[in-house]
Design an enzyme around this catalytic site. Sequence first.
Site, PDB file in Angstrom:
ATOM      1  N   TYR A   1       0.857  -1.186   0.000  1.00 26.35           N
ATOM      2  CA  TYR A   1       0.000   0.000   0.000  1.00 26.35           C
ATOM      3  C   TYR A   1       0.891   1.234   0.000  1.00 26.35           C
ATOM      4  O   TYR A   1       2.048   1.170  -0.415  1.00 26.35           O
ATOM      5  CB  TYR A   1      -0.984  -0.082   1.187  1.00 26.35           C
ATOM      6  CG  TYR A   1      -2.164   0.806   0.994  1.00 26.35           C
ATOM      7  CD1 TYR A   1      -2.934   0.734  -0.170  1.00 26.35           C
ATOM      8  CD2 TYR A   1      -2.494   1.766   1.943  1.00 26.35           C
ATOM      9  CE1 TYR A   1      -3.990   1.583  -0.376  1.00 26.35           C
ATOM     10  CE2 TYR A   1      -3.562   2.615   1.750  1.00 26.35           C
ATOM     11  CZ  TYR A   1      -4.307   2.539   0.582  1.00 26.35           C
ATOM     12  OH  TYR A   1      -5.348   3.387   0.376  1.00 26.35           O
TER      13      TYR A   1
ATOM     14  N   LYS B   1     -21.504 -19.127 -10.621  1.00 24.14           N
ATOM     15  CA  LYS B   1     -20.709 -19.030 -11.856  1.00 24.14           C
ATOM     16  C   LYS B   1     -19.274 -18.642 -11.498  1.00 24.14           C
ATOM     17  O   LYS B   1     -18.315 -19.177 -12.062  1.00 24.14           O
ATOM     18  CB  LYS B   1     -21.314 -17.990 -12.807  1.00 24.14           C
ATOM     19  CG  LYS B   1     -22.700 -18.346 -13.303  1.00 24.14           C
ATOM     20  CD  LYS B   1     -22.667 -19.169 -14.584  1.00 24.14           C
ATOM     21  CE  LYS B   1     -24.070 -19.664 -14.914  1.00 24.14           C
ATOM     22  NZ  LYS B   1     -24.122 -20.557 -16.052  1.00 24.14           N
TER      23      LYS B   1
ATOM     24  N   GLY C   1     -35.322 -17.546 -27.348  1.00 27.29           N
ATOM     25  CA  GLY C   1     -34.803 -16.421 -26.567  1.00 27.29           C
ATOM     26  C   GLY C   1     -33.293 -16.352 -26.747  1.00 27.29           C
ATOM     27  O   GLY C   1     -32.770 -16.719 -27.810  1.00 27.29           O
ATOM     28  N   ALA C   2     -32.608 -15.914 -25.700  1.00 23.59           N
ATOM     29  CA  ALA C   2     -31.156 -15.735 -25.786  1.00 23.59           C
ATOM     30  C   ALA C   2     -30.469 -17.026 -26.236  1.00 23.59           C
ATOM     31  O   ALA C   2     -29.734 -17.047 -27.221  1.00 23.59           O
ATOM     32  CB  ALA C   2     -30.627 -15.308 -24.415  1.00 23.59           C
TER      33      ALA C   2
HETATM   34  N1  LIG Z   1     -28.250 -25.960 -20.080  1.00 21.23           N
HETATM   35  C1  LIG Z   1     -27.714 -24.785 -20.290  1.00 21.23           C
HETATM   36  O1  LIG Z   1     -26.492 -24.629 -20.340  1.00 21.23           O
HETATM   37  C2  LIG Z   1     -28.582 -23.595 -20.483  1.00 21.23           C
HETATM   38  C3  LIG Z   1     -27.997 -22.415 -20.963  1.00 21.23           C
HETATM   39  C4  LIG Z   1     -28.809 -21.300 -21.176  1.00 21.23           C
HETATM   40  C5  LIG Z   1     -30.155 -21.367 -20.894  1.00 21.23           C
HETATM   41  N2  LIG Z   1     -30.662 -22.530 -20.393  1.00 21.23           N
HETATM   42  C6  LIG Z   1     -32.095 -22.616 -20.063  1.00 21.23           C
HETATM   43  O2  LIG Z   1     -32.876 -22.235 -21.180  1.00 21.23           O
HETATM   44  C7  LIG Z   1     -34.025 -21.506 -20.754  1.00 21.23           C
HETATM   45  C8  LIG Z   1     -34.079 -20.169 -21.494  1.00 21.23           C
HETATM   46  O3  LIG Z   1     -32.985 -19.358 -21.157  1.00 21.23           O
HETATM   47  P1  LIG Z   1     -32.691 -18.000 -21.940  1.00 21.23           P
HETATM   48  O4  LIG Z   1     -31.511 -17.389 -21.286  1.00 21.23           O
HETATM   49  O5  LIG Z   1     -32.683 -18.230 -23.408  1.00 21.23           O
HETATM   50  O6  LIG Z   1     -34.001 -17.160 -21.546  1.00 21.23           O
HETATM   51  P2  LIG Z   1     -34.839 -16.114 -22.403  1.00 21.23           P
HETATM   52  O7  LIG Z   1     -35.774 -15.499 -21.436  1.00 21.23           O
HETATM   53  O8  LIG Z   1     -33.956 -15.242 -23.213  1.00 21.23           O
HETATM   54  O9  LIG Z   1     -35.652 -17.013 -23.459  1.00 21.23           O
HETATM   55  C9  LIG Z   1     -36.627 -17.935 -23.116  1.00 21.23           C
HETATM   56  C10 LIG Z   1     -37.560 -18.130 -24.312  1.00 21.23           C
HETATM   57  O10 LIG Z   1     -38.372 -19.266 -24.067  1.00 21.23           O
HETATM   58  C11 LIG Z   1     -39.685 -18.938 -24.439  1.00 21.23           C
HETATM   59  N3  LIG Z   1     -40.640 -19.801 -23.756  1.00 21.23           N
HETATM   60  C12 LIG Z   1     -41.061 -19.738 -22.478  1.00 21.23           C
HETATM   61  N4  LIG Z   1     -41.977 -20.692 -22.244  1.00 21.23           N
HETATM   62  C13 LIG Z   1     -42.137 -21.367 -23.406  1.00 21.23           C
HETATM   63  C14 LIG Z   1     -42.958 -22.443 -23.813  1.00 21.23           C
HETATM   64  N5  LIG Z   1     -43.792 -23.010 -22.959  1.00 21.23           N
HETATM   65  N6  LIG Z   1     -42.852 -22.890 -25.081  1.00 21.23           N
HETATM   66  C15 LIG Z   1     -42.003 -22.307 -25.949  1.00 21.23           C
HETATM   67  N7  LIG Z   1     -41.208 -21.268 -25.621  1.00 21.23           N
HETATM   68  C16 LIG Z   1     -41.286 -20.806 -24.367  1.00 21.23           C
HETATM   69  C17 LIG Z   1     -39.825 -17.476 -24.083  1.00 21.23           C
HETATM   70  O11 LIG Z   1     -40.915 -16.859 -24.759  1.00 21.23           O
HETATM   71  C18 LIG Z   1     -38.466 -16.938 -24.536  1.00 21.23           C
HETATM   72  O12 LIG Z   1     -38.478 -16.551 -25.897  1.00 21.23           O
HETATM   73  C19 LIG Z   1     -33.916 -21.406 -19.238  1.00 21.23           C
HETATM   74  O13 LIG Z   1     -34.660 -22.455 -18.672  1.00 21.23           O
HETATM   75  C20 LIG Z   1     -32.441 -21.640 -18.958  1.00 21.23           C
HETATM   76  O14 LIG Z   1     -32.226 -22.239 -17.696  1.00 21.23           O
HETATM   77  C21 LIG Z   1     -29.919 -23.631 -20.203  1.00 21.23           C
HETATM   78  O1  LIG Z   2     -26.710 -21.768 -14.987  1.00 24.87           O
HETATM   79  C1  LIG Z   2     -26.800 -22.823 -15.615  1.00 24.87           C
HETATM   80  O2  LIG Z   2     -26.765 -23.941 -15.059  1.00 24.87           O
HETATM   81  C2  LIG Z   2     -26.903 -22.818 -17.108  1.00 24.87           C
HETATM   82  C3  LIG Z   2     -27.435 -21.587 -17.715  1.00 24.87           C
HETATM   83  O3  LIG Z   2     -26.564 -20.501 -17.600  1.00 24.87           O
HETATM   84  C4  LIG Z   2     -28.833 -21.227 -17.326  1.00 24.87           C
HETATM   85  O4  LIG Z   2     -29.137 -20.040 -17.262  1.00 24.87           O
HETATM   86  O5  LIG Z   2     -29.631 -22.132 -17.104  1.00 24.87           O
HETATM   87 MG   LIG Z   3     -27.511 -18.659 -17.385  1.00 24.06          MG
END
Ligand SMILES: NC(=O)c1ccc[n+]([C@@H]2O[C@H](COP(=O)([O-])OP(=O)(O)OC[C@H]3O[C@@H](n4cnc5c(N)ncnc54)[C@H](O)[C@@H]3O)[C@@H](O)[C@H]2O)c1
Ligand SMILES: O=C(O)C[C@H](O)C(=O)O
Ligand SMILES: [Mg+2]
Length: 395
Positions: free
Chosen positions: A34, A89, A191-192
Amino acid sequence: MELLDEIMLLHKGGKLETTLKNPIRTKEDLSKVYTPGVAEVCQAIAQDQAQAYELTTKKNTVAVVSDGTAVLGLGDIGPRAAMPVMEGKAALFKQFANVDAVPICLDTKGTEEIIAIVKALAPTFGGINLEDISSPRCFEIEKRLRNELDIPVFHDDQHGTAIVVLAGLLNALKVCGKEIKDVKIVVNGIGAAGISVSKMLLHAGAVNLIGVDREGALNRQVPYSRTHWSEYARMTNPNLETGQLSDVIKGADVFIGVSAPDVLKLEDVLNMAKDPIVFAMANPTPEIDPAIAAPHVRVMATGRSDYPNQINNVLCFPGIFRGALDCEATDINDEMKLAAAKAISSVIDPADLHETYIIPDAFDPRVVERIRIAVAEAAFTSGAARKNLLIGANS
Ligand SMILES: NC(=O)c1ccc[n+]([C@@H]2O[C@H](COP(=O)([O-])OP(=O)(O)OC[C@H]3O[C@@H](n4cnc5c(N)ncnc54)[C@H](O)[C@@H]3O)[C@@H](O)[C@H]2O)c1
Ligand SMILES: O=C(O)C[C@H](O)C(=O)O
Ligand SMILES: [Mg+2]
């Protein structure tokens, strides 16, 4: 009940703490780490900004930034409730890749405000991992930050997921003796994660890929108010299929769920093509219970660690940032992402490939090291590395 107690106990006071590299025991130590000693170090950086990589924690530190709007599949639960995931994370960054990560949960959903805050935080960090920010805001936030910052900005839910899905799908298709260009793929949840996964699969040669969201299959003949859906529909669904998930799933070889719990029914699985592949990746509850689906599919995967074939971005983000930090990358570009996907799938020897072993285990030490080397090499050849990791020279 006992498990829940144990989990709560593991979270008491949070999952992280700061530790010192060098102890501070004496006045002399104090004067070195420091004031007054530290002033020399500050001046060295003031004269040459690149020294921040050598003389501060920037070199090895990533910010994990969320606004709490799309936390796992739990939705918009807010910044305080998002914190256990962001701490998690950060813990995984450290455990798997020795990257120091700081969880940051922001009490704003404003696109411009998030961009401004992350830009202002950037000097502290060697990279920014955006996490659980809902679509469509996440697209603009990531695009602007990538353009405006000179450190890698990576939206994990988009690209980490896409990279791991591609790695797993390449191996699953090998198990089934199918080729990506020939298969019908249904992605549920645009979605994302869904958009990025789809783009990556198209880039890898997929042709017949259909996206489905709450209102059914996305189709270029429908005008969408969400411009990212119109753009998506133009790239996908070449046969202009219409209807709900239960309609378009008929004859599909691959289902990829990144949507919500329990939206895929057993009947839908039974209507898929021969040797179906189901990646039900919604967290914490997948699109279909694997115990129900597994007997009827050739390859079953979820995002969870308590079943075989965990398709989860934990396989990617530690290694991709390890590689990016080690070569002091300015970006994580498409070349680096593709290199990461191939590195993950390459960990499994073709002779060992099996229905329940299409993706390596997160604890397999080869995963991070393979990604690190592949990503740093791709960064160097694509012009995103400040340093050539392989020969240790400046680019
Ligand atoms: N396994 C992994 O590594 C991993 C990574 C990222 C996201 N995910 C999962 O994926 C899901 C979405 O995450 P995101 O970050 O894309 O979220 P997000 O909010 O950007 O997108 C979710 C999308 O799913 C749609 N959706 C919701 N209910 C639905 C249904 N019944 N039928 C069809 N579409 C539907 C929404 O309208 C939206 O467009 C979450 O459950 C997240 O945990 C998993
Ligand atoms: O957090 C996780 O286990 C995976 C992913 O980033 C999610 O949002 O579901
Ligand atoms: Mg996540």
